[in-house]
Each structure stands twice: as structure tokens, then as C-alpha cells.
Design a protein around this motif. Structure first.
Motif, PDB file in Angstrom:
ATOM      1  N   ARG A 276      23.092  42.290  15.270  1.00  0.00           N
ATOM      2  CA  ARG A 276      22.118  43.384  15.413  1.00  0.00           C
ATOM      3  C   ARG A 276      20.741  42.924  14.922  1.00  0.00           C
ATOM      4  O   ARG A 276      19.722  43.171  15.551  1.00  0.00           O
ATOM      5  N   ARG A 277      20.770  42.201  13.792  1.00  0.00           N
ATOM      6  CA  ARG A 277      19.500  41.737  13.233  1.00  0.00           C
ATOM      7  C   ARG A 277      18.818  40.734  14.186  1.00  0.00           C
ATOM      8  O   ARG A 277      17.612  40.824  14.448  1.00  0.00           O
ATOM      9  N   ALA A 278      19.608  39.797  14.717  1.00  0.00           N
ATOM     10  CA  ALA A 278      19.031  38.788  15.628  1.00  0.00           C
ATOM     11  C   ALA A 278      18.499  39.451  16.902  1.00  0.00           C
ATOM     12  O   ALA A 278      17.439  39.072  17.418  1.00  0.00           O
ATOM     13  N   LEU A 279      19.206  40.474  17.394  1.00  0.00           N
ATOM     14  CA  LEU A 279      18.750  41.175  18.603  1.00  0.00           C
ATOM     15  C   LEU A 279      17.435  41.906  18.323  1.00  0.00           C
ATOM     16  O   LEU A 279      16.520  41.903  19.143  1.00  0.00           O
ATOM     17  N   LYS A 280      17.360  42.501  17.151  1.00  0.00           N
ATOM     18  CA  LYS A 280      16.122  43.230  16.809  1.00  0.00           C
ATOM     19  C   LYS A 280      14.949  42.259  16.723  1.00  0.00           C
ATOM     20  O   LYS A 280      13.857  42.543  17.219  1.00  0.00           O
ATOM     21  N   VAL A 281      15.179  41.129  16.070  1.00  0.00           N
ATOM     22  CA  VAL A 281      14.094  40.142  15.952  1.00  0.00           C
ATOM     23  C   VAL A 281      13.663  39.690  17.351  1.00  0.00           C
ATOM     24  O   VAL A 281      12.471  39.650  17.679  1.00  0.00           O
ATOM     25  N   ALA A 282      14.646  39.390  18.207  1.00  0.00           N
ATOM     26  CA  ALA A 282      14.317  38.897  19.552  1.00  0.00           C
ATOM     27  C   ALA A 282      13.626  39.967  20.392  1.00  0.00           C
ATOM     28  O   ALA A 282      12.884  39.644  21.315  1.00  0.00           O
ATOM     29  N   SER A 283      13.858  41.237  20.062  1.00  0.00           N
ATOM     30  CA  SER A 283      13.225  42.309  20.848  1.00  0.00           C
ATOM     31  C   SER A 283      11.856  42.677  20.284  1.00  0.00           C
ATOM     32  O   SER A 283      11.146  43.497  20.858  1.00  0.00           O
ATOM     33  N   GLY A 284      11.514  42.096  19.142  1.00  0.00           N
ATOM     34  CA  GLY A 284      10.209  42.381  18.540  1.00  0.00           C
ATOM     35  C   GLY A 284      10.241  43.553  17.583  1.00  0.00           C
ATOM     36  O   GLY A 284       9.212  43.927  17.020  1.00  0.00           O
ATOM     37  N   SER A 285      11.434  44.183  17.338  1.00  0.00           N
ATOM     38  CA  SER A 285      11.515  45.266  16.351  1.00  0.00           C
ATOM     39  C   SER A 285      11.701  44.678  14.960  1.00  0.00           C
ATOM     40  O   SER A 285      12.066  43.518  14.809  1.00  0.00           O
ATOM     41  N   THR A 286      11.522  45.502  13.959  1.00  0.00           N
ATOM     42  CA  THR A 286      11.700  45.013  12.588  1.00  0.00           C
ATOM     43  C   THR A 286      13.136  45.230  12.163  1.00  0.00           C
ATOM     44  O   THR A 286      13.625  46.368  12.210  1.00  0.00           O
ATOM     45  N   PRO A 287      13.845  44.147  11.739  1.00  0.00           N
ATOM     46  CA  PRO A 287      15.211  44.354  11.266  1.00  0.00           C
ATOM     47  C   PRO A 287      15.227  45.176   9.994  1.00  0.00           C
ATOM     48  O   PRO A 287      14.374  44.977   9.129  1.00  0.00           O
ATOM     49  N   ASP A 288      16.160  46.146   9.890  1.00  0.00           N
ATOM     50  CA  ASP A 288      16.195  46.978   8.687  1.00  0.00           C
ATOM     51  C   ASP A 288      17.476  46.755   7.899  1.00  0.00           C
ATOM     52  O   ASP A 288      17.828  47.533   7.045  1.00  0.00           O
ATOM     53  N   GLU A 289      18.241  45.711   8.194  1.00  0.00           N
ATOM     54  CA  GLU A 289      19.462  45.443   7.408  1.00  0.00           C
ATOM     55  C   GLU A 289      19.617  43.943   7.208  1.00  0.00           C
ATOM     56  O   GLU A 289      18.964  43.163   7.864  1.00  0.00           O
TER      57      GLU A 289
END
Ligand SMILES: Cc1cc2nc3c(=O)[nH]c(=O)nc-3n(C[C@H](O)[C@H](O)[C@H](O)COP(=O)(O)OP(=O)(O)OC[C@H]3O[C@@H](n4cnc5c(N)ncnc54)[C@H](O)[C@@H]3O)c2cc1C
Length: 289
Positions: A276-289
Motif C-alpha cells: 500500500r505504501r509503495a503504491l501510494k508513493v508511486a501514485s504521488g500520494s503521501t504514505p500515512d503508514e
């Protein structure tokens, strides 16, 4: 203790290939950086009086360049050379990052990408990023050449499609143009070494997710592309819920490959959280966990 060996040091590729095809020179092993092979020698896994063909001085196997839009990497290129290379960093930030994480500075200075692939450890750091690039392994023997996708070359833990008399001559990577990347690597606390999970993500994002590539290492006998999760993400608007479901699908794929193991109650939630964290980073969102 290291047993007595017959050491052969060819000074060009043709001579190396002729050694590798010589029926009299058996049992026989290829030596590149030696970081895996010496461990095998010390464990007693290599019989005394084996022939060791040291390919580490062959310039033919040390090339790193672009060719028709593909990145070509000679098997003798070390982890340090890959992580230091601006060409690799631009072409494949994931491979650059992964090779920069291998072992220690000493191991990165000796260990090669060819040896990492040929040894085929389930936790080999270079393999997940190479899978994202649909890497192809080009093999050569004295009288033939052939090219095999890395995904087919890896047959199982410590087992490959390498045939008698062959060596890896080069590895080619297709480009990932317009993708953003995410990378996560889990290692045991306070220890050098072998990762417990490697996650590589490449997302091509427009209005929706146009293409997703996900590879996972150190979770199954052979690193794998999480195809169900990739297919699920394609065409979706990205959101926390979507990434949650994709991560659940990927951990399901891990379970289908390796079944329930003693480590599953730990690995499944950790894989899902890191993905989930890697997907968020790749999508440009900020990882929150
Ligand atoms: C302390 C330590 C920490 C490590 N940490 C990590 C880590 O964090 N991540 C990781 O991925 N690895 C790690 N490794 C493993 C190792 O460094 C890598 O697998 C390395 O890339 C192997 O490359 P080499 O050149 O040393 O291979 P070698 O040891 O020379 O060879 C390994 C195998 O590959 C074969 N081979 C080599 N080159 C070719 C070729 N061109 N064609 C066909 N067969 C070939 C050899 O015959 C042998 O079977 C670690 C090793 C040590 C000792």
C-alpha cells in the motif's frame, strides 16, 4: 575450509566458452565476484578438485549501455557500479535503488548482477526490479545463443534454466517510460543482509491508472509479478480503497504460490502494508503508514 580446486582464468570469452564445453573439465563452476560461490565452497557444497572458470576478467561481459531503447547490462557489472551509474538511475530508478541496498559496501563492490541472477536466491535484490522491466537473459555457449525471459529463466529457489556449457552473456531491460515508482525493502533489524521482503511498483497514471506493474521478492520460492493486483488496478481511479484491495490480492497471490507457512501470519499483513505504501508513493500520494 576451502577444498583444493583447479583454477582456470581464460583471457577472452571464446576461451571461457571452450572451457565450459570441455567434457574433461568436470565438475565445473563459473566464478564471477565469488560472493556466493565462496560461501558454497566453505559450506562444502563444491566437491574437491572441481574446475573453477574465473570469468571476472573478461571485458566482453562488462558492458553497460543503451541499445535501441533497451538497457543492456553485462553480467559482470557489480551492484556498486549499477547503483552508481547515472544511466541506470535514469533508466531504472528501482534497479539502481535495489542494487544500492545489497549487503555491505564490500559485497556490492564484488557481487555482480549476473551472479545474483544465476544464484537465484528467492531474496536476490536485483530480481524484482528486473521483473518489472520484463528483463531478458541472453545465454551463450560455444556454439549457440538463446534469449529467455527472466521470469522463465528462474526455475525455483537456487535453480535456473542455465544449461551445461552456457553462461549469461548479457541482460536486457525494456524501458518503463512515463511510470512512477515505489520501492520497499524489509530486512531483519540490526543485521546485514538478506531481505525478508522486496516490493517494487511501477504505475503509469493519467486520469486513471493506465498500467500497473508489481513485483514481490523474498516472499515466495521465486520472486513474482502480482498479476491479479496489476490487472485489478488497470483503469481505476486511485484511492486508499483501491490500493487496499490491490494489496489484498497480491498477498492472496503469495499464499496461492507458497501456501500457509510459519511466517504467513507476519508476512501477509506486512506485505499488504508495504505494498500500500509503495503504491501510494508511486501514485504521488503521501504514505500515512
Ligand atoms: C555478507 C553477504 C551479504 C549479502 N547480501 C545480499 C543482499 O542483501 N542481497 C542480495 O541480493 N544478495 C546478497 N548477497 C549475495 C551476493 O552478493 C549476490 O548474489 C551476488 O550478486 C552474486 O554475484 P557474484 O559475482 O559474487 O557471483 P559468484 O559468487 O561468483 O557466483 C554465484 C553463482 O552464479 C554463477 N554465475 C556467476 N556469473 C555467471 C554468469 N555470467 N553466467 C552464468 N552463471 C554465473 C556462479 O557459477 C555461481 O553459481 C550477499 C552475500 C554476502 C556474502
Amino acid at each position: 575450509m576451502i577444498p583444493p580446486l583447479n583454477y582456470l582464468r581464460p583471457n577472452n570469452l571464446e576461451i571461457a566458452l571452450s572451457f565450459l564445453s570441455d567434457e574433461k573439465l568436470k565438475p565445473r563452476f563459473i566464478l564471477a565476484g565469488g560472493t556466493d560461490l565462496i560461501v558454497e565452497l566453505r559450506k562444502g557444497n563444491i566437491p574437491p578438485d572441481s574446475f573453477v572458470v574465473d570469468i571476472s576478467f573478461l571485458p566482453e561481459l562488462r558492458k553497460l549501455h543503451l541499445n535501441n531503447g533497451e538497457l543492456q547490462i553485462g553480467p559482470l557489472i557489480t551492484h556498486r557500479e549499477i547503483s552508481d551509474s547515472s544511466l541506470v538511475r535514469t533508466f531504472s530508478p528501482l534497479l539502481s535503488r535495489a542494487c544500492g541496498e545489497v549487503g555491505t559496501p564490500q559485497v556490492r563492490a564484488r557481487g555482480t548482477i549476473g551472479g545474483n541472477i544465476a544464484h537465484a536466491s528467492p531474496a536476490a535484490d536485483s530480481i524484482p526490479p528486473l521483473l518489472l522491466h520484463d528483463a531478458v537473459v541472453h545465454l551463450r555457449s560455444l556454439d549457440s545463443t538463446r534469449s529467455v525471459p527472466l521470469s522463465s529463466f528462474l526455475k525455483g529457489p537456487y535453480s535456473t534454466d542455465l544449461e551445461e556449457g552456457e553462461l549469461i552473456e548479457r541482460i536486457t531491460l525494456s524501458p518503463l517510460k512515463g511510470f512512477n515508482f515505489g520501492f520497499e525493502r524489509l530486512i531483519p533489524r540490526q543485521r546485514v543482509g538478506i531481505p525478508r521482503l522486496i516490493i517494487c511498483v511501477a504505475l503509469k497514471v493519467g486520469q486513471v491508472i493506465e498500467e500497473a506493474r508489481i513485483s514481490i521478492g523474498a516472499a515466495t520460492p521465486v520472486a513474482f509479478r502480482a498479476k491479479d493486483a496489476e490487472d485489478f488496478l488497470k483503469g481505476k481511479f486511485f484511492s486508499d480503497e483501491i490500493f487496499h484491495e490491490a494489496s489484498r490480492l497480491a498477498s492472496q497471490e503469495m499464499l496461492e504460490i507458497s501456501g500457509m507457512r510459519w511466517s504467513t501470519p507476519y508476512k501477509k499483513p506486512v506485505l499488504e502494508a508495504l505494498l500500500r505504501r509503495a503504491l501510494k508513493v508511486a501514485s504521488g500520494s503521501t504514505p500515512d503508514e
